[in-house]
Design a protein around this motif. Structure first.
Motif, PDB file in Angstrom:
ATOM      1  N   VAL A  57       0.995  -1.108   0.014  1.00 41.58           N
ATOM      2  CA  VAL A  57      -0.120  -0.078   0.410  1.00 41.58           C
ATOM      3  C   VAL A  57       0.751   0.938   0.029  1.00 41.58           C
ATOM      4  CG1 VAL A  57      -1.914   1.231   0.972  1.00 41.58           C
ATOM      5  CG2 VAL A  57      -1.865  -0.878   0.401  1.00 41.58           C
ATOM      6  N   ALA A  58       1.538   1.460   0.861  1.00 42.24           N
ATOM      7  CA  ALA A  58       2.907   2.537   0.776  1.00 42.24           C
ATOM      8  C   ALA A  58       3.346   2.312  -0.036  1.00 42.24           C
ATOM      9  CB  ALA A  58       4.068   2.227   1.621  1.00 42.24           C
ATOM     10  N   PRO A 119      -7.108  -3.283   0.520  1.00 41.14           N
ATOM     11  CA  PRO A 119      -6.250  -1.855   0.862  1.00 41.14           C
ATOM     12  C   PRO A 119      -5.446  -1.675  -0.469  1.00 41.14           C
ATOM     13  CG  PRO A 119      -5.918  -3.442   2.504  1.00 41.14           C
ATOM     14  CD  PRO A 119      -6.941  -3.945   1.448  1.00 41.14           C
ATOM     15  N   VAL A 120      -4.730  -3.100  -1.331  1.00 38.58           N
ATOM     16  CA  VAL A 120      -4.088  -2.673  -2.355  1.00 38.58           C
ATOM     17  C   VAL A 120      -5.319  -2.215  -3.522  1.00 38.58           C
ATOM     18  CG1 VAL A 120      -2.595  -3.450  -4.140  1.00 38.58           C
ATOM     19  CG2 VAL A 120      -2.748  -4.219  -2.086  1.00 38.58           C
ATOM     20  N   ARG A 121      -5.979  -2.533  -3.491  1.00 39.18           N
ATOM     21  CA  ARG A 121      -7.085  -1.833  -4.619  1.00 39.18           C
ATOM     22  C   ARG A 121      -7.189  -1.052  -4.346  1.00 39.18           C
ATOM     23  NH1 ARG A 121      -8.148  -5.949  -8.584  1.00 39.18           N
ATOM     24  NH2 ARG A 121      -9.335  -4.567  -9.574  1.00 39.18           N
ATOM     25  N   ILE A 124      -5.578   1.606  -5.966  1.00 37.63           N
ATOM     26  CA  ILE A 124      -5.037   1.723  -7.248  1.00 37.63           C
ATOM     27  C   ILE A 124      -6.573   2.021  -7.541  1.00 37.63           C
ATOM     28  CG2 ILE A 124      -5.548   0.458  -9.327  1.00 37.63           C
ATOM     29  CD1 ILE A 124      -3.855  -1.918  -7.928  1.00 37.63           C
ATOM     30  N   GLY A 125      -7.959   1.940  -6.731  1.00 39.28           N
ATOM     31  CA  GLY A 125      -9.133   3.149  -7.116  1.00 39.28           C
ATOM     32  C   GLY A 125      -9.150   4.488  -7.165  1.00 39.28           C
ATOM     33  N   GLU A 126      -8.471   4.750  -5.514  1.00 42.10           N
ATOM     34  CA  GLU A 126      -8.371   6.126  -5.989  1.00 42.10           C
ATOM     35  C   GLU A 126      -7.136   6.712  -6.965  1.00 42.10           C
ATOM     36  OE1 GLU A 126      -7.011   5.906  -2.164  1.00 42.10           O
ATOM     37  OE2 GLU A 126      -8.638   6.159  -0.760  1.00 42.10           O
TER      38      GLU A 126
END
Length: 188
Positions: A57-58, A119-121, A124-126
Motif C-alpha cells: 500500500v505504501a 487495501p491495495v485495490r 489503485i482505485g483512488e
C-alpha cells in the motif's frame, strides 16, 4: 534524506521494496528478500508497516504521490487550456516511455491483488479516480463536449500505452498514443 516526519530506515525499506515490487512483481518478492536487500531487520519492517500488504500500500501511495507531483509541476507551465491538455498528453507519454518502462505499477498490482475490497485495490482505485478527474477537469477547462466519455477514452489510452511500451516498440507505441490522445482531446 527522509521525507518530513519519516525515518531514514522506513524510506530506505520502502525504496528497496518499491524497486523490487516494480521490477519483479509483488507476489514473487518475499519479505525476507526485501529485508535482505534493504539490509534491515524484521523489527524495522514491523516498526513502520503492519506487514507486506501495508508495505505494498505504501509503495503504491508513494507512486501516486510522485505521479501527482510530476503532473502538477508539468501542468504548471501551461499558458492555455489547450496547452495544458498537450502538456498532459506529452507528460503521460514521457512517463510511460522513460519512467514506467515495465508497465503501470497500478495495473501490475491489480493483477496480483484481485480482491476489489483489499487495501491495495483501494489505493489503485483512488489513483485511477484522481487521474480521470484530472482529465475531466482539463477537458472542461478546454471547453470540450462529452468530457466524461473523452476522459474515459484518454484513461483507456493511457492504460494501453503503459502496457504497450512494456510489450512492444516503445517509440511506436508512444507515437500512436500521442496521435490518438490528441485526436480524442480535440487538439489539432
Amino acid at each position: 534524506m527522509p521525507s518530513p516526519g519519516r525515518s531514514a530506515p522506513r524510506d530506505h525499506l520502502l525504496t528497496t521494496a518499491s524497486q523490487l515490487f516494480y521490477s519483479e512483481g509483488i507476489n514473487s518478492v518475499g519479505v525476507d528478500r526485501v529485508l535482505r536487500q534493504a539490509g534491515v531487520t524484521r523489527a524495522t519492517l514491523y516498526r513502520h508497516f503492519a506487514g507486506k500488504e501495508a508495505l505494498v500500500v505504501a509503495y503504491l501511495e508513494r507512486e501516486d504521490q510522485m505521479i501527482q507531483a510530476i503532473w502538477s509541476t508539468g501542468l504548471g507551465h501551461a499558458v492555455s487550456a489547450d496547452h495544458a491538455l498537450e502538456l498532459a498528453i506529452e507528460g503521460v507519454a514521457t512517463d510511460a516511455h522513460r519512467h514506467h518502462t515495465l508497465g503501470c505499477p497500478f495495473i501490475k498490482a491489480a493483477a496480483e491483488f484481485p480482491d476489489p475490497a483489499s487495501p491495495v485495490r483501494r489505493v489503485i482505485g483512488e489513483h485511477r479516480a484522481w487521474f480521470r478527474a484530472e482529465l475531466r477537469r482539463l477537458l472542461t477547462e478546454a471547453r470540450r463536449d462529452d468530457v466524461d466519455a473523452k476522459a474515459e477514452t484518454l484513461a483507456m489510452l493511457r492504460d494501453a500505452l503503459m502496457v504497450g511500451c512494456f510489450l512492444g516498440d516503445p517509440d511506436a507505441i508512444r507515437r500512436t498514443f500521442v496521435r490518438n490522445a490528441r485526436w480524442v482531446a480535440g487538439l489539432r
